[in-house]
Design a protein around this motif. Structure first.
Motif, PDB file in Angstrom:
ATOM      1  N   ARG A  76       0.817  -1.215   0.000  1.00 31.62           N
ATOM      2  CA  ARG A  76       0.000   0.000   0.000  1.00 31.62           C
ATOM      3  C   ARG A  76       0.850   1.265   0.000  1.00 31.62           C
ATOM      4  O   ARG A  76       0.447   2.297  -0.539  1.00 31.62           O
ATOM      5  CB  ARG A  76      -0.942   0.004   1.196  1.00 31.62           C
ATOM      6  CG  ARG A  76      -2.027  -1.049   1.094  1.00 31.62           C
ATOM      7  CD  ARG A  76      -2.961  -0.979   2.272  1.00 31.62           C
ATOM      8  NE  ARG A  76      -3.860  -2.110   2.318  1.00 31.62           N
ATOM      9  CZ  ARG A  76      -4.760  -2.294   3.260  1.00 31.62           C
ATOM     10  NH1 ARG A  76      -4.901  -1.413   4.239  1.00 31.62           N
ATOM     11  NH2 ARG A  76      -5.536  -3.350   3.230  1.00 31.62           N
ATOM     12  N   ALA A  77       2.024   1.203   0.637  1.00 25.72           N
ATOM     13  CA  ALA A  77       2.912   2.370   0.705  1.00 25.72           C
ATOM     14  C   ALA A  77       3.818   2.467  -0.527  1.00 25.72           C
ATOM     15  O   ALA A  77       4.489   3.485  -0.713  1.00 25.72           O
ATOM     16  CB  ALA A  77       3.753   2.317   1.972  1.00 25.72           C
ATOM     17  N   GLY A  78       3.847   1.408  -1.334  1.00 26.64           N
ATOM     18  CA  GLY A  78       4.678   1.434  -2.535  1.00 26.64           C
ATOM     19  C   GLY A  78       6.163   1.279  -2.250  1.00 26.64           C
ATOM     20  O   GLY A  78       7.010   1.831  -2.957  1.00 26.64           O
ATOM     21  N   VAL A  79       6.484   0.546  -1.182  1.00 22.89           N
ATOM     22  CA  VAL A  79       7.884   0.276  -0.833  1.00 22.89           C
ATOM     23  C   VAL A  79       8.056  -1.231  -0.672  1.00 22.89           C
ATOM     24  O   VAL A  79       7.087  -1.985  -0.691  1.00 22.89           O
ATOM     25  CB  VAL A  79       8.308   1.022   0.458  1.00 22.89           C
ATOM     26  CG1 VAL A  79       8.172   2.524   0.279  1.00 22.89           C
ATOM     27  CG2 VAL A  79       7.508   0.560   1.660  1.00 22.89           C
ATOM     28  N   SER A  80       9.283  -1.663  -0.467  1.00 20.27           N
ATOM     29  CA  SER A  80       9.524  -3.103  -0.339  1.00 20.27           C
ATOM     30  C   SER A  80       9.216  -3.588   1.073  1.00 20.27           C
ATOM     31  O   SER A  80       9.325  -2.842   2.050  1.00 20.27           O
ATOM     32  CB  SER A  80      10.979  -3.431  -0.677  1.00 20.27           C
ATOM     33  OG  SER A  80      11.837  -2.967   0.344  1.00 20.27           O
ATOM     34  N   GLU A 105       9.819  10.983   2.386  1.00 26.17           N
ATOM     35  CA  GLU A 105       8.736  10.563   1.496  1.00 26.17           C
ATOM     36  C   GLU A 105       8.227   9.181   1.878  1.00 26.17           C
ATOM     37  O   GLU A 105       7.020   8.924   1.861  1.00 26.17           O
ATOM     38  CB  GLU A 105       9.190  10.593   0.034  1.00 26.17           C
ATOM     39  CG  GLU A 105       8.051  10.518  -0.948  1.00 26.17           C
ATOM     40  CD  GLU A 105       6.963  11.572  -0.729  1.00 26.17           C
ATOM     41  OE1 GLU A 105       5.775  11.222  -0.881  1.00 26.17           O
ATOM     42  OE2 GLU A 105       7.265  12.737  -0.398  1.00 26.17           O
ATOM     43  N   THR A 106       9.122   8.275   2.254  1.00 22.39           N
ATOM     44  CA  THR A 106       8.702   6.937   2.696  1.00 22.39           C
ATOM     45  C   THR A 106       7.877   7.033   3.971  1.00 22.39           C
ATOM     46  O   THR A 106       6.839   6.374   4.101  1.00 22.39           O
ATOM     47  CB  THR A 106       9.924   6.029   2.921  1.00 22.39           C
ATOM     48  OG1 THR A 106      10.610   5.867   1.672  1.00 22.39           O
ATOM     49  CG2 THR A 106       9.524   4.667   3.462  1.00 22.39           C
ATOM     50  N   MET A 107       8.300   7.890   4.902  1.00 22.57           N
ATOM     51  CA  MET A 107       7.548   8.069   6.151  1.00 22.57           C
ATOM     52  C   MET A 107       6.154   8.621   5.850  1.00 22.57           C
ATOM     53  O   MET A 107       5.175   8.213   6.470  1.00 22.57           O
ATOM     54  CB  MET A 107       8.298   9.004   7.101  1.00 22.57           C
ATOM     55  CG  MET A 107       9.590   8.406   7.621  1.00 22.57           C
ATOM     56  SD  MET A 107       9.307   6.979   8.671  1.00 22.57           S
ATOM     57  CE  MET A 107       8.679   7.795  10.113  1.00 22.57           C
ATOM     58  N   ARG A 108       6.064   9.557   4.903  1.00 21.56           N
ATOM     59  CA  ARG A 108       4.753  10.106   4.524  1.00 21.56           C
ATOM     60  C   ARG A 108       3.856   9.011   3.973  1.00 21.56           C
ATOM     61  O   ARG A 108       2.670   8.940   4.290  1.00 21.56           O
ATOM     62  CB  ARG A 108       4.910  11.206   3.475  1.00 21.56           C
ATOM     63  CG  ARG A 108       5.345  12.523   4.021  1.00 21.56           C
ATOM     64  CD  ARG A 108       5.418  13.550   2.923  1.00 21.56           C
ATOM     65  NE  ARG A 108       5.731  14.848   3.477  1.00 21.56           N
ATOM     66  CZ  ARG A 108       6.405  15.781   2.831  1.00 21.56           C
ATOM     67  NH1 ARG A 108       6.824  15.570   1.600  1.00 21.56           N
ATOM     68  NH2 ARG A 108       6.653  16.940   3.403  1.00 21.56           N
ATOM     69  N   ARG A 123       0.425   7.785   5.645  1.00 18.44           N
ATOM     70  CA  ARG A 123      -0.810   7.869   4.860  1.00 18.44           C
ATOM     71  C   ARG A 123      -1.558   6.535   4.900  1.00 18.44           C
ATOM     72  O   ARG A 123      -2.764   6.498   5.121  1.00 18.44           O
ATOM     73  CB  ARG A 123      -0.474   8.251   3.418  1.00 18.44           C
ATOM     74  CG  ARG A 123      -1.664   8.690   2.606  1.00 18.44           C
ATOM     75  CD  ARG A 123      -1.269   9.257   1.242  1.00 18.44           C
ATOM     76  NE  ARG A 123      -0.421  10.438   1.395  1.00 18.44           N
ATOM     77  CZ  ARG A 123       0.771  10.586   0.816  1.00 18.44           C
ATOM     78  NH1 ARG A 123       1.262   9.674   0.027  1.00 18.44           N
ATOM     79  NH2 ARG A 123       1.460  11.687   1.017  1.00 18.44           N
ATOM     80  N   VAL A 124      -0.839   5.422   4.716  1.00 19.56           N
ATOM     81  CA  VAL A 124      -1.470   4.100   4.757  1.00 19.56           C
ATOM     82  C   VAL A 124      -2.026   3.815   6.152  1.00 19.56           C
ATOM     83  O   VAL A 124      -3.129   3.285   6.297  1.00 19.56           O
ATOM     84  CB  VAL A 124      -0.469   2.993   4.345  1.00 19.56           C
ATOM     85  CG1 VAL A 124      -1.043   1.608   4.610  1.00 19.56           C
ATOM     86  CG2 VAL A 124      -0.086   3.139   2.874  1.00 19.56           C
ATOM     87  N   LEU A 125      -1.270   4.201   7.184  1.00 16.89           N
ATOM     88  CA  LEU A 125      -1.706   3.961   8.566  1.00 16.89           C
ATOM     89  C   LEU A 125      -2.758   4.969   9.023  1.00 16.89           C
ATOM     90  O   LEU A 125      -3.310   4.842  10.110  1.00 16.89           O
ATOM     91  CB  LEU A 125      -0.498   3.983   9.505  1.00 16.89           C
ATOM     92  CG  LEU A 125       0.546   2.894   9.259  1.00 16.89           C
ATOM     93  CD1 LEU A 125       1.769   3.117  10.147  1.00 16.89           C
ATOM     94  CD2 LEU A 125      -0.041   1.513   9.475  1.00 16.89           C
ATOM     95  N   GLU A 126      -3.005   5.996   8.192  1.00 16.70           N
ATOM     96  CA  GLU A 126      -3.980   7.051   8.472  1.00 16.70           C
ATOM     97  C   GLU A 126      -3.676   7.781   9.778  1.00 16.70           C
ATOM     98  O   GLU A 126      -4.542   7.963  10.636  1.00 16.70           O
ATOM     99  CB  GLU A 126      -5.404   6.496   8.463  1.00 16.70           C
ATOM    100  CG  GLU A 126      -5.805   5.930   7.115  1.00 16.70           C
ATOM    101  CD  GLU A 126      -7.196   5.336   7.097  1.00 16.70           C
ATOM    102  OE1 GLU A 126      -7.708   4.923   8.162  1.00 16.70           O
ATOM    103  OE2 GLU A 126      -7.780   5.289   5.992  1.00 16.70           O
TER     104      GLU A 126
END
Length: 178
Positions: free
Chosen positions: A23-27, A44-47, A51-54
């Protein structure tokens, strides 16, 4: 940052490492390394994770039990930067409250994000030193030292420093959001 905080939020939402990563678009490996304290994620990864964790981004850095009065010493502030742009944010307010105040430093010729983005909040930006361009929905608002700009954060926005000097500014966000 407490690495277990991401794990705690992920588990409380019933997500596996793989689901959060997808969902976050990372590995999945990156999420696993971050949760174990082996890797430091980019801004950007933290954002994306927030965002996924709301949750608001800086919730990943907040104190467990906030006191009624919080004094945050400059040297004790939670700080986060981005390898994709030369911006650094430090949280001047207590985590977990309805208001987030960030002090930002944007290096010459830099932008806060490659693409403008919105989030469900209201924002006020105050230029402390240097010149700052606040771009909201493609419209540019140039701020000199002491100037401010207040806007609906749902509108796509970003910050630009087109000068040859670093720009410092405060960002107040309510409620804190990703």
């Amino acid at each position: 940052m407490s690495q277990t905080r991401i794990r705690d939020y992920r588990v409380s939402r019933g997500l596996t490492v793989r689901e959060l990563a997808t969902r976050a678009g990372v590995s999945s490996g990156l999420i696993s390394q971050v949760e174990r304290g082996i890797a430091d994620p980019s801004l950007e990864t933290m954002r994306k994770i927030a965002r996924v964790l709301e949750i608001p981004l800086f919730s990943l850095f907040q104190d467990e039990e906030p006191s009624k009065v919080a004094v945050i010493r400059r040297g004790d502030r939670a700080t986060i930067g981005s390898p994709h742009s030369t911006i650094t944010y430090s949280r001047a307010s207590r985590g977990g409250s309805r208001l987030e105040v960030l002090e930002a430093l944007l290096e010459p010729g830099s932008v806060s994000a490659t693409e403008p983005r919105g989030h469900p909040s209201e924002e006020c930006v105050v230029a402390l030193s240097g010149c700052l361009v606040v771009e909201v929905m493609g419209e540019r608002h140039e701020l000199a030292e002491g100037d401010s700009c207040h806007f609906d954060s749902n509108l796509p926005h970003r910050f630009l420093n087109e000068s040859g000097e670093p720009t410092r500014f405060l960002v107040s966000v309510t409620p804190p959001s990703y």
